[in-house]
Design an enzyme around this catalytic site. Structure first.
Site, PDB file in Angstrom:
ATOM      1  N   HIS A  67     -17.065  42.024  35.267  1.00 33.50           N
ATOM      2  CA  HIS A  67     -16.827  40.593  35.190  1.00 33.50           C
ATOM      3  C   HIS A  67     -17.489  39.984  33.965  1.00 33.50           C
ATOM      4  CE1 HIS A  67     -14.580  39.634  38.734  1.00 33.50           C
ATOM      5  NE2 HIS A  67     -15.478  40.135  39.575  1.00 33.50           N
ATOM      6  N   CYS A  90     -13.277  39.239  31.424  1.00 32.76           N
ATOM      7  CA  CYS A  90     -12.777  37.889  31.182  1.00 32.76           C
ATOM      8  C   CYS A  90     -13.730  37.152  30.233  1.00 32.76           C
ATOM      9  CB  CYS A  90     -12.679  37.117  32.493  1.00 32.76           C
ATOM     10  SG  CYS A  90     -11.492  37.806  33.668  1.00 32.76           S
TER      11      CYS A  90
END
Length: 365
Positions: A165, A221
């Site tokens: 992440h 991301c």
């Protein structure tokens, strides 16, 4: 608040923080135990040392993560290769991802078999590691990044791969063009916090001396400028590109100390995967790693421009034929990981400490 003392690991020379009163400390990277000498037990120097010819030893600078070369024979003329590979699945949490650990395994396979990285010079951080010091926690990842650049010398090739992440947070010191700091989310980010791009830059970018090359491959991301490199290569669908100047208005230098730093990232700073937010389960994790490996395996790895073009083309056609053509053993590992989703809206990015002609500069690790 007490001041933490530092001592260098007797084996790998990583700076270690010593808790007050501790007589020994174990290194989180190599697990070697370093004993702390009690100054009361050190014998006084012989009387002759205090003669007029005695020259006092100059005080040593504070230990630094960068200025202690590792023990052992000098590096070969061709330089050393070192890598930190981090894959985090956040299993059993609401943030769980699929394929990130698989990405890490594939990258390790690629480095060893295609680019001849020694197995012993690759530090893996995943939840599958049995060694607690190899779990991708915030502390362990920080220590691994220090280890990566420690003792680097001209000719060395360093690589940092991260699959997990990423997020962003409001920047308040004015050194971000878009007003946000990009972050990586270690396994324990909910309790220990994220690792901010400023820290990543200070740890593995700024110390790089001339002749040392660093590549970062960030599959997350909001990862476009997560190394805070000064220049971003903006490429359109026809392959034309321009370099954007992302240097802070404050004039602070975010480049290297003469070395070379180049980063491939999975998407732009304001992008996530196709159908989720940054901190939820995303099936597209691994698409960027897949596309990077596929570009190399299909013969598109001659220059940075050819790699970036190949990756962007594959991302756009994900829903049609991501795995078409010859599938190597590396890509088979990725395909079986179940980490590939369709309809991605991410655009792989290339950032660097200096602009260059992406179509003429050869790629090498």
């Amino acid at each position: 608040m007490y001041n933490m003392m530092l001592v260098n690991c007797t084996n790998c020379h990583t700076p270690l923080q010593i808790p007050p009163g501790a007589k020994s400390i174990r290194c989180a990277l190599c697990q070697a135990v370093t004993r702390i000498a009690d100054p009361r037990e050190v014998p006084p120097p012989p009387p002759s040392s205090y003669s007029q010819s005695y020259q006092p030893t100059p005080s040593l600078p504070s230990p630094s993560p960068y200025n202690h070369a590792p023990s052992g024979p000098p590096p070969s003329p061709h330089g050393r290769k070192k890598a930190v590979i981090c894959g985090i699945s956040y299993r059993y949490s609401r943030h769980e991802l699929k394929g990130c650990i698989n990405d890490a395994k594939c990258m390790r396979y690629l480095l060893i078999n295609r680019f001849k990285f020694p197995e012993a010079s690759i530090l893996m951080l995943t939840e599958e590691e049995t060694d607690p010091y190899r779990l991708p926690t915030k502390h362990n990842l920080r220590m691994a990044l220090y280890w990566l650049v420690q003792g680097c010398q001209p000719g060395d090739s360093l690589l940092f791969h991260y699959s997990g992440h990423g997020s962003r947070q409001r920047n308040y010191n004015g050194d971000e063009v878009d007003g946000y700091d990009e972050t990586l989310c270690p396994l324990d980010f909910e309790t220990q916090g994220m690792i901010v791009d400023d820290e990543i830059n200070a740890t593995i970018v700024k110390p790089l001396p001339r002749g040392v090359k660093l590549h970062a491959i960030i599959d997350a991301c909001h990862s476009g400028t997560v190394l805070d490199l000064p220049f971003l290569c903006r490429m359109d669908r026809t392959g034309r590109y321009v370099w954007e100047d992302h240097r802070p208005r404050s004039g602070m230098w975010k480049g290297t100390n003469g070395g070379e730093a180049i980063s491939f990232s999975g998407c732009d700073d304001d992008q996530t995967s196709a159908d989720t937010s940054a901190l939820s389960k995303i099936t597209s994790t691994g698409a960027m790693t897949f596309c990077f490996i596929q570009a190399l395996e299909r013969g598109h790895g001659a220059t940075y421009g050819s790699i970036l073009n190949s990756m962007r083309s594959t991302i756009r056609s994900t829903g049609n034929d991501l795995g078409g053509g010859a599938v190597t053993s590396v890509l088979t590992m990725l395909l079986t990981g179940g980490s590939l989703g369709g309809g991605l809206r991410q655009e792989p990015q290339l950032t660097s400490c200096e602009p260059f002609d992406v179509y003429t500069k050869p790629f090498s690790l």
